[in-house]
Motif scaffolding. Structure first.
Motif, PDB file in Angstrom:
ATOM      1  N   GLU A  24      35.422  41.616  38.691  1.00  0.00           N
ATOM      2  CA  GLU A  24      34.908  42.930  39.401  1.00  0.00           C
ATOM      3  C   GLU A  24      34.345  43.615  38.288  1.00  0.00           C
ATOM      4  OE1 GLU A  24      38.449  44.219  41.622  1.00  0.00           O
ATOM      5  OE2 GLU A  24      39.297  42.629  41.917  1.00  0.00           O
ATOM      6  N   LYS A  80      37.809  35.699  38.825  1.00  0.00           N
ATOM      7  CA  LYS A  80      37.243  36.731  39.638  1.00  0.00           C
ATOM      8  C   LYS A  80      36.927  37.715  38.837  1.00  0.00           C
ATOM      9  CE  LYS A  80      38.994  39.927  43.329  1.00  0.00           C
ATOM     10  NZ  LYS A  80      40.149  40.086  44.261  1.00  0.00           N
ATOM     11  N   ASP A  89      39.230  30.145  41.166  1.00  0.00           N
ATOM     12  CA  ASP A  89      38.400  31.103  41.531  1.00  0.00           C
ATOM     13  C   ASP A  89      39.202  32.511  41.322  1.00  0.00           C
ATOM     14  OD1 ASP A  89      36.277  29.824  42.391  1.00  0.00           O
ATOM     15  OD2 ASP A  89      36.884  29.776  44.454  1.00  0.00           O
ATOM     16  N   ASP A  90      40.389  32.354  41.382  1.00  0.00           N
ATOM     17  CA  ASP A  90      41.238  33.852  41.097  1.00  0.00           C
ATOM     18  C   ASP A  90      41.232  34.151  39.795  1.00  0.00           C
ATOM     19  OD1 ASP A  90      42.032  34.337  43.855  1.00  0.00           O
ATOM     20  OD2 ASP A  90      43.873  33.394  43.705  1.00  0.00           O
TER      21      ASP A  90
END
Length: 62
Positions: free
Chosen positions: A32, A30, A26-27
């Motif tokens: 943004e 990620k 998930d990191d």
């Protein structure tokens, strides 16, 4: 890949990306807003592909 295209489809694409490459966390995935380049860079590093290859691959999933 267009920023809005990535933003709007990312949750759906993220599932497909994880299915194709189970080693991505998930990191790694990620997202943004405004940090598309960071996401693509992480994917490039993990997948050992060029930016263009990563973008083309993501487009093919969408």
């Amino acid at each position: 890949m267009d920023r809005l295209e990535l933003k709007g489809n990312w949750n759906e694409l993220k599932g497909k990306v994880k299915q194709a490459h189970g080693n991505l966390t998930d990191d790694d995935l990620k997202y943004e807003e405004g940090k598309d380049d960071e996401l693509l860079g992480r994917l490039q590093t993990k997948l050992g592909k060029t930016r263009e290859e990563v973008v083309d691959w993501l487009k093919s999933l969408g």
